[in-house]
Design a protein around this motif. Sequence first.
Motif, PDB file in Angstrom:
ATOM      1  N   LEU B  10       0.859  -1.307   0.100  1.00  0.00           N
ATOM      2  CA  LEU B  10       0.092   0.006  -0.119  1.00  0.00           C
ATOM      3  C   LEU B  10       0.935   1.173  -0.134  1.00  0.00           C
ATOM      4  CD1 LEU B  10      -2.791  -1.151   2.446  1.00  0.00           C
ATOM      5  CD2 LEU B  10      -3.171  -0.333   0.211  1.00  0.00           C
ATOM      6  N   LYS B  11       0.541   2.086  -0.643  1.00  0.00           N
ATOM      7  CA  LYS B  11       1.284   3.417  -0.595  1.00  0.00           C
ATOM      8  C   LYS B  11       1.148   3.857   0.670  1.00  0.00           C
ATOM      9  CE  LYS B  11       0.474   4.824  -5.450  1.00  0.00           C
ATOM     10  NZ  LYS B  11      -0.043   5.703  -6.395  1.00  0.00           N
ATOM     11  N   PRO B  12       2.137   4.858   0.985  1.00  0.00           N
ATOM     12  CA  PRO B  12       2.076   5.454   2.516  1.00  0.00           C
ATOM     13  C   PRO B  12       0.939   6.240   2.500  1.00  0.00           C
ATOM     14  CG  PRO B  12       4.360   5.730   1.361  1.00  0.00           C
ATOM     15  CD  PRO B  12       3.536   5.194   0.315  1.00  0.00           C
ATOM     16  N   GLY B  13       0.379   6.401   3.598  1.00  0.00           N
ATOM     17  CA  GLY B  13      -0.864   7.193   3.955  1.00  0.00           C
ATOM     18  C   GLY B  13      -2.012   6.473   3.534  1.00  0.00           C
ATOM     19  N   ILE B  14      -2.264   5.445   2.727  1.00  0.00           N
ATOM     20  CA  ILE B  14      -3.345   4.687   2.567  1.00  0.00           C
ATOM     21  C   ILE B  14      -3.604   3.692   3.951  1.00  0.00           C
ATOM     22  CG2 ILE B  14      -4.529   2.789   1.039  1.00  0.00           C
ATOM     23  CD1 ILE B  14      -3.972   5.266  -0.435  1.00  0.00           C
ATOM     24  N   LEU B  15      -4.868   3.930   4.137  1.00  0.00           N
ATOM     25  CA  LEU B  15      -5.431   3.162   5.592  1.00  0.00           C
ATOM     26  C   LEU B  15      -5.028   1.407   5.038  1.00  0.00           C
ATOM     27  CD1 LEU B  15      -6.554   4.226   8.065  1.00  0.00           C
ATOM     28  CD2 LEU B  15      -8.532   3.378   7.311  1.00  0.00           C
ATOM     29  N   ASP B  16      -4.570   0.783   6.309  1.00  0.00           N
ATOM     30  CA  ASP B  16      -4.518  -0.638   6.129  1.00  0.00           C
ATOM     31  C   ASP B  16      -5.189  -1.399   7.143  1.00  0.00           C
ATOM     32  OD1 ASP B  16      -3.595  -3.196   5.869  1.00  0.00           O
ATOM     33  OD2 ASP B  16      -1.276  -2.932   5.938  1.00  0.00           O
ATOM     34  N   PRO B  17      -6.278  -1.574   6.877  1.00  0.00           N
ATOM     35  CA  PRO B  17      -7.311  -2.287   7.796  1.00  0.00           C
ATOM     36  C   PRO B  17      -6.747  -3.857   8.123  1.00  0.00           C
ATOM     37  CG  PRO B  17      -8.472  -1.894   5.601  1.00  0.00           C
ATOM     38  CD  PRO B  17      -7.151  -1.360   5.493  1.00  0.00           C
ATOM     39  N   GLN B  18      -6.272  -4.444   7.284  1.00  0.00           N
ATOM     40  CA  GLN B  18      -5.634  -5.819   7.676  1.00  0.00           C
ATOM     41  C   GLN B  18      -4.396  -5.688   8.442  1.00  0.00           C
ATOM     42  OE1 GLN B  18      -4.511  -7.793   4.039  1.00  0.00           O
ATOM     43  NE2 GLN B  18      -3.974  -9.808   5.066  1.00  0.00           N
ATOM     44  N   GLY B  19      -3.821  -4.486   8.229  1.00  0.00           N
ATOM     45  CA  GLY B  19      -2.699  -4.429   9.232  1.00  0.00           C
ATOM     46  C   GLY B  19      -3.022  -4.088  10.456  1.00  0.00           C
ATOM     47  N   ARG B  20      -4.008  -3.305  10.580  1.00  0.00           N
ATOM     48  CA  ARG B  20      -4.404  -2.687  11.968  1.00  0.00           C
ATOM     49  C   ARG B  20      -5.066  -4.003  12.727  1.00  0.00           C
ATOM     50  NH1 ARG B  20      -8.229   2.730  12.665  1.00  0.00           N
ATOM     51  NH2 ARG B  20      -8.100   2.675  14.879  1.00  0.00           N
ATOM     52  N   THR B  21      -5.860  -4.805  12.127  1.00  0.00           N
ATOM     53  CA  THR B  21      -6.466  -5.986  12.547  1.00  0.00           C
ATOM     54  C   THR B  21      -5.271  -6.931  13.100  1.00  0.00           C
ATOM     55  OG1 THR B  21      -8.165  -5.819  11.133  1.00  0.00           O
ATOM     56  CG2 THR B  21      -7.788  -7.861  12.108  1.00  0.00           C
ATOM     57  N   ILE B  22      -4.220  -7.075  12.324  1.00  0.00           N
ATOM     58  CA  ILE B  22      -3.280  -7.974  12.876  1.00  0.00           C
ATOM     59  C   ILE B  22      -2.551  -7.065  14.234  1.00  0.00           C
ATOM     60  CG2 ILE B  22      -0.878  -8.671  12.300  1.00  0.00           C
ATOM     61  CD1 ILE B  22      -1.864  -9.241   9.370  1.00  0.00           C
ATOM     62  N   ARG B  23      -2.357  -5.885  14.165  1.00  0.00           N
ATOM     63  CA  ARG B  23      -1.634  -5.269  15.260  1.00  0.00           C
ATOM     64  C   ARG B  23      -2.526  -5.366  16.421  1.00  0.00           C
ATOM     65  NH1 ARG B  23      -1.784  -0.947  18.216  1.00  0.00           N
ATOM     66  NH2 ARG B  23      -3.615   0.124  17.098  1.00  0.00           N
ATOM     67  N   GLN B  24      -3.894  -5.366  16.343  1.00  0.00           N
ATOM     68  CA  GLN B  24      -4.777  -5.603  17.408  1.00  0.00           C
ATOM     69  C   GLN B  24      -4.739  -6.999  18.088  1.00  0.00           C
ATOM     70  OE1 GLN B  24      -8.285  -4.071  15.730  1.00  0.00           O
ATOM     71  NE2 GLN B  24      -8.011  -1.940  16.275  1.00  0.00           N
ATOM     72  N   SER B  25      -4.787  -8.080  16.813  1.00  0.00           N
ATOM     73  CA  SER B  25      -4.465  -9.454  17.535  1.00  0.00           C
ATOM     74  C   SER B  25      -3.386  -9.596  18.181  1.00  0.00           C
ATOM     75  CB  SER B  25      -4.592 -10.307  15.920  1.00  0.00           C
ATOM     76  OG  SER B  25      -5.747 -10.119  15.475  1.00  0.00           O
ATOM     77  N   LEU B  26      -2.306  -9.183  17.771  1.00  0.00           N
ATOM     78  CA  LEU B  26      -0.939  -9.074  18.357  1.00  0.00           C
ATOM     79  C   LEU B  26      -0.896  -8.644  19.830  1.00  0.00           C
ATOM     80  CD1 LEU B  26       1.595  -8.314  15.542  1.00  0.00           C
ATOM     81  CD2 LEU B  26       1.326 -10.651  16.495  1.00  0.00           C
TER      82      LEU B  26
END
Lengths: 88, 88
Positions: B10-26
């Motif tokens: 993803l380009k910088p600045g584009i929201l990454d919902p999948q990444g956010r979900t992984i961060r929360q799971s971690l």
Amino acid sequence: MIRAKIHVTLKPGILDPQGRTIRQSLETLGFSNVADVRVGKFLEIELNQDDPVQAEEQLKAMCETLLANTVIEEYRYELERQPSRPLS
Amino acid sequence: MIRAKIHVTLKPGILDPQGRTIRQSLETLGFSNVADVRVGKFLEIELNQDDPVQAEEQLKAMCETLLANTVIEEYRYELERQPSRPLS
């Protein structure tokens, strides 16, 4: 701050339906010389951690517990220390 | 035969919902020092092609037409010439 780049890929020999679909789509689009496509994940993780040994331990645990399905996938990672933000 | 390794992110600045979900799971799993997670795709493509210039042109076209959504994603690739199979 440590930044990690993680590659999660299917183990050799494991069928890759997503890769196969992409290969077929590429062929439909006229790219007839594609022999094989394998699809994996690429993750960039920033850790509030300055000790590379601890960071590596954590990353390994993250991969084993959440990021990779080690039955069918393998993972590798590289660590990169991020410079602290300049004070000025 | 040329093997290409392609990263689509993803380009910088584009929201990454999948990444956010992984961060929360971690975080739920006890990894409390994860500052950010970004998720991308990693593709390995084998081309029946020996000319690196033509291979690069094809790869660029593949990324632009199918592999990346260039509105929100960027891509980069590395080429690697595969040795021919030994005759013995």
